[in-house]
Design a protein around this motif. Structure first.
Motif, PDB file in Angstrom:
ATOM      1  N   ARG A 150      36.478  47.104  34.568  1.00 14.83           N
ATOM      2  CA  ARG A 150      37.485  47.169  35.619  1.00 14.83           C
ATOM      3  C   ARG A 150      37.818  45.766  36.099  1.00 14.83           C
ATOM      4  NH1 ARG A 150      33.804  49.696  40.570  1.00 14.83           N
ATOM      5  NH2 ARG A 150      32.236  48.051  40.612  1.00 14.83           N
ATOM      6  N   CYS A 151      38.804  45.685  36.957  1.00 13.28           N
ATOM      7  CA  CYS A 151      39.251  44.398  37.471  1.00 13.28           C
ATOM      8  C   CYS A 151      38.092  43.638  38.122  1.00 13.28           C
ATOM      9  CB  CYS A 151      40.361  44.622  38.489  1.00 13.28           C
ATOM     10  SG  CYS A 151      41.071  43.108  39.146  1.00 13.28           S
ATOM     11  N   ASP A 152      38.042  42.329  37.873  1.00 11.35           N
ATOM     12  CA  ASP A 152      37.039  41.405  38.407  1.00 11.35           C
ATOM     13  C   ASP A 152      35.692  41.498  37.702  1.00 11.35           C
ATOM     14  OD1 ASP A 152      38.778  40.225  40.128  1.00 11.35           O
ATOM     15  OD2 ASP A 152      38.196  41.406  41.865  1.00 11.35           O
ATOM     16  N   ASP A 153      35.562  42.312  36.653  1.00 10.48           N
ATOM     17  CA  ASP A 153      34.378  42.215  35.803  1.00 10.48           C
ATOM     18  C   ASP A 153      34.456  40.913  35.012  1.00 10.48           C
ATOM     19  OD1 ASP A 153      33.141  44.506  36.558  1.00 10.48           O
ATOM     20  OD2 ASP A 153      33.822  45.717  34.868  1.00 10.48           O
ATOM     21  N   ILE A 154      33.298  40.368  34.679  1.00 12.67           N
ATOM     22  CA  ILE A 154      33.235  39.124  33.905  1.00 12.67           C
ATOM     23  C   ILE A 154      32.746  39.456  32.508  1.00 12.67           C
ATOM     24  CG2 ILE A 154      32.287  36.792  33.766  1.00 12.67           C
ATOM     25  CD1 ILE A 154      31.685  36.987  36.750  1.00 12.67           C
ATOM     26  N   VAL A 176      46.217  54.135  33.582  1.00 18.44           N
ATOM     27  CA  VAL A 176      45.669  53.296  34.650  1.00 18.44           C
ATOM     28  C   VAL A 176      44.204  52.979  34.382  1.00 18.44           C
ATOM     29  CG1 VAL A 176      45.076  53.249  37.088  1.00 18.44           C
ATOM     30  CG2 VAL A 176      47.310  54.102  36.372  1.00 18.44           C
ATOM     31  N   ALA A 177      43.459  53.971  33.869  1.00 18.98           N
ATOM     32  CA  ALA A 177      42.041  53.764  33.613  1.00 18.98           C
ATOM     33  C   ALA A 177      41.803  52.699  32.549  1.00 18.98           C
ATOM     34  CB  ALA A 177      41.396  55.072  33.171  1.00 18.98           C
ATOM     35  N   ARG A 178      42.779  52.498  31.649  1.00 20.90           N
ATOM     36  CA  ARG A 178      42.588  51.541  30.572  1.00 20.90           C
ATOM     37  C   ARG A 178      42.978  50.122  30.967  1.00 20.90           C
ATOM     38  NH1 ARG A 178      41.526  53.226  25.498  1.00 20.90           N
ATOM     39  NH2 ARG A 178      41.639  55.461  25.060  1.00 20.90           N
ATOM     40  N   ARG A 179      43.710  49.942  32.038  1.00 17.23           N
ATOM     41  CA  ARG A 179      44.140  48.607  32.413  1.00 17.23           C
ATOM     42  C   ARG A 179      42.945  47.779  32.856  1.00 17.23           C
ATOM     43  NH1 ARG A 179      49.409  50.391  35.974  1.00 17.23           N
ATOM     44  NH2 ARG A 179      50.597  51.306  34.259  1.00 17.23           N
ATOM     45  N   VAL A 180      42.887  46.540  32.434  1.00 18.85           N
ATOM     46  CA  VAL A 180      41.721  45.712  32.743  1.00 18.85           C
ATOM     47  C   VAL A 180      42.151  44.267  32.890  1.00 18.85           C
ATOM     48  CG1 VAL A 180      41.193  45.363  30.295  1.00 18.85           C
ATOM     49  CG2 VAL A 180      39.392  45.065  31.982  1.00 18.85           C
ATOM     50  N   ARG A 181      41.558  43.561  33.827  1.00 14.66           N
ATOM     51  CA  ARG A 181      41.775  42.125  33.992  1.00 14.66           C
ATOM     52  C   ARG A 181      40.634  41.420  33.285  1.00 14.66           C
ATOM     53  NH1 ARG A 181      40.225  38.348  38.399  1.00 14.66           N
ATOM     54  NH2 ARG A 181      41.666  36.613  38.380  1.00 14.66           N
ATOM     55  N   LEU A 182      40.919  40.803  32.151  1.00 14.94           N
ATOM     56  CA  LEU A 182      39.880  40.175  31.353  1.00 14.94           C
ATOM     57  C   LEU A 182      39.581  38.778  31.876  1.00 14.94           C
ATOM     58  CD1 LEU A 182      41.010  41.177  27.766  1.00 14.94           C
ATOM     59  CD2 LEU A 182      39.328  42.284  29.229  1.00 14.94           C
ATOM     60  N   VAL A 183      38.311  38.475  32.038  1.00 19.90           N
ATOM     61  CA  VAL A 183      37.887  37.165  32.498  1.00 19.90           C
ATOM     62  C   VAL A 183      36.935  36.597  31.461  1.00 19.90           C
ATOM     63  CG1 VAL A 183      36.798  35.884  34.367  1.00 19.90           C
ATOM     64  CG2 VAL A 183      38.107  37.931  34.870  1.00 19.90           C
ATOM     65  N   LYS A 184      37.331  35.536  30.791  1.00 18.62           N
ATOM     66  CA  LYS A 184      36.536  35.002  29.701  1.00 18.62           C
ATOM     67  C   LYS A 184      35.932  33.659  30.095  1.00 18.62           C
ATOM     68  CE  LYS A 184      38.594  33.249  26.216  1.00 18.62           C
ATOM     69  NZ  LYS A 184      39.280  32.900  24.966  1.00 18.62           N
ATOM     70  N   ALA A 185      34.634  33.478  29.859  1.00 18.80           N
ATOM     71  CA  ALA A 185      33.957  32.235  30.197  1.00 18.80           C
ATOM     72  C   ALA A 185      34.434  31.113  29.299  1.00 18.80           C
ATOM     73  CB  ALA A 185      32.446  32.405  30.055  1.00 18.80           C
ATOM     74  N   VAL A 186      34.656  29.942  29.890  1.00 14.39           N
ATOM     75  CA  VAL A 186      35.089  28.780  29.125  1.00 14.39           C
ATOM     76  C   VAL A 186      33.887  28.186  28.408  1.00 14.39           C
ATOM     77  CG1 VAL A 186      36.100  26.486  29.275  1.00 14.39           C
ATOM     78  CG2 VAL A 186      36.934  28.317  30.756  1.00 14.39           C
ATOM     79  N   LEU A 228      29.329  42.003  28.671  1.00 11.35           N
ATOM     80  CA  LEU A 228      29.616  42.169  30.094  1.00 11.35           C
ATOM     81  C   LEU A 228      28.537  41.435  30.877  1.00 11.35           C
ATOM     82  CD1 LEU A 228      31.425  43.550  32.222  1.00 11.35           C
ATOM     83  CD2 LEU A 228      29.829  45.464  32.183  1.00 11.35           C
ATOM     84  N   LEU A 229      28.949  40.533  31.777  1.00 12.68           N
ATOM     85  CA  LEU A 229      28.008  39.687  32.509  1.00 12.68           C
ATOM     86  C   LEU A 229      27.783  40.182  33.929  1.00 12.68           C
ATOM     87  CD1 LEU A 229      29.195  36.106  31.458  1.00 12.68           C
ATOM     88  CD2 LEU A 229      27.666  37.669  30.261  1.00 12.68           C
ATOM     89  N   ASP A 230      26.587  39.920  34.423  1.00 10.46           N
ATOM     90  CA  ASP A 230      26.259  40.186  35.818  1.00 10.46           C
ATOM     91  C   ASP A 230      27.001  39.172  36.686  1.00 10.46           C
ATOM     92  OD1 ASP A 230      24.762  39.802  38.397  1.00 10.46           O
ATOM     93  OD2 ASP A 230      23.537  41.407  37.576  1.00 10.46           O
ATOM     94  N   ARG A 231      27.728  39.643  37.704  1.00 10.39           N
ATOM     95  CA  ARG A 231      28.525  38.720  38.526  1.00 10.39           C
ATOM     96  C   ARG A 231      27.667  37.766  39.337  1.00 10.39           C
ATOM     97  NH1 ARG A 231      33.596  41.037  41.750  1.00 10.39           N
ATOM     98  NH2 ARG A 231      33.123  39.070  42.768  1.00 10.39           N
ATOM     99  N   CYS A 232      26.431  38.136  39.612  1.00  8.74           N
ATOM    100  CA  CYS A 232      25.562  37.273  40.423  1.00  8.74           C
ATOM    101  C   CYS A 232      24.825  36.226  39.592  1.00  8.74           C
ATOM    102  CB  CYS A 232      24.560  38.121  41.202  1.00  8.74           C
ATOM    103  SG  CYS A 232      25.304  39.146  42.481  1.00  8.74           S
ATOM    104  N   THR A 233      24.446  36.592  38.372  1.00 10.41           N
ATOM    105  CA  THR A 233      23.613  35.696  37.566  1.00 10.41           C
ATOM    106  C   THR A 233      24.319  35.155  36.331  1.00 10.41           C
ATOM    107  OG1 THR A 233      22.720  37.502  36.218  1.00 10.41           O
ATOM    108  CG2 THR A 233      21.587  37.002  38.291  1.00 10.41           C
TER     109      THR A 233
END
Length: 304
Positions: free
Chosen positions: A13-17, A86-96, A35-40
């Motif tokens: 979902r949105c804001d997942d890393i 709607v369930a398939r829409r995702v904001r992808l966040v990729k680590a540099v 899929l990464l833990d947002r805290c660690t």
């Protein structure tokens, strides 16, 4: 993104890393990710397949699927397809990838197809060594919250603040100066970077009255603030100024939109988390503590 599929898929979902490790997994239009833990920023799942072609073509096929149905089922099926889309829409966040020797990113979609996808942001996790300064949203709450957070004697061992000071006109555009109200040219109050650094050097969180407009400037100076957004239970009760009520509400609405454009994540305190001022202050202290332990994911490309 809906986790169902012929091969193992992971819901996102949105804001997942997500850390993308292969942009051509078993051919084109499929990414292999962690899929990464947002805290660690550590991996939670080792396998995530993202079907880019499915996402790009889903909206295009939506109308065709609907018009072929009998009239009696048209509305029900349209609602179901809309829900799945709607369930398939995702904001992808990729680590540099750190350094110039990182893996090459291969974009497998044409420009026409990419326009149909929700854009993603490139972020890099940063572990702040010192205690991070704190900004509050909505900004009209900042002064009162700071005063109350500093009241208990023990709190001054953990928190301090930089009172805004008059800034000469010749210095207001300098990178090391952060104006309290950057959108108001005649406002002379601001906070100097050195004042923030002095408090941080004392191993304390610097509680700032600055608005969200200053977040990008702080990041450019290597300062990674903790941004805490508080959703008020009753705005009229919190902002009782009779003549300024409409202005305050408009400001809060603008800041809520600004939160979505910040180059780093923010923390939201839901109204259900607190029922009194003491509860709110306790929740803020807890949020600051948890965000200090977490990594700060920053979109450095936006800071160029």
């Amino acid at each position: 993104m809906d986790p169902s599929g012929d091969v193992p898929f992971l819901g996102a979902r949105c804001d997942d890393i997500m850390h993308v490790t292969d942009t051509r997994y078993q051919g084109m239009y499929q990414w292999r990710c962690c899929l990464l833990d947002r805290c660690t920023a550590q991996p939670l799942q080792q396998l995530l397949l993202l079907r880019l072609r499915t996402m790009a073509s889903e909206q295009k096929n939506f109308k065709k699927k609907v018009v072929r149905l009998p009239a009696s089922r048209l509305l029900t099926q349209a609602q179901e397809l809309s829900r799945k889309a709607v369930a398939r829409r995702v904001r992808l966040v990729k680590a540099v990838a750190p350094g110039a020797g990182g893996p090459e990113v291969l974009y497998t979609l044409s420009h026409r197809q990419e326009e149909q996808l929700i854009p993603y942001s490139l972020v890099q996790p940063v572990q702040a060594g010192a205690r991070r300064p704190v900004l509050f949203s909505p900004s009209p709450l900042s002064r009162g919250l700071i005063e109350q957070l500093l009241q208990p004697a023990m709190s001054q061992l953990q928190f301090n603040t930089c009172p805004p000071e008059p800034i000469p006109a010749t210095e207001r555009c300098q990178k090391h100066v952060f104006m309290l109200n950057p959108s108001i040219p005649d406002d002379s109050l601001g906070i100097r970077l050195q004042s923030i650094q002095d408090i941080v050097s004392q191993d304390k969180h610097c509680l700032l009255e600055l608005s969200l407009a200053n977040v990008q400037g702080l990041l450019k100076q290597g300062v990674y603030p903790i941004v805490i957004h508080i959703q008020p239970k009753n705005k009229k009760k919190w902002f009782p100024q009779c003549g300024e009520e409409k202005l305050i509400e408009d400001l809060c609405r603008r800041e809520e939109l600004q939160l979505e454009t910040l180059p780093l994540f923010h923390h939201t305190l839901e109204p259900s988390r607190w029922s009194s001022t003491d509860d709110l202050l306790s929740a803020i202290r807890s949020a600051i503590d948890s965000q200090q332990r977490a990594v700060a994911c920053v979109e450095f490309e936006r800071l160029q």
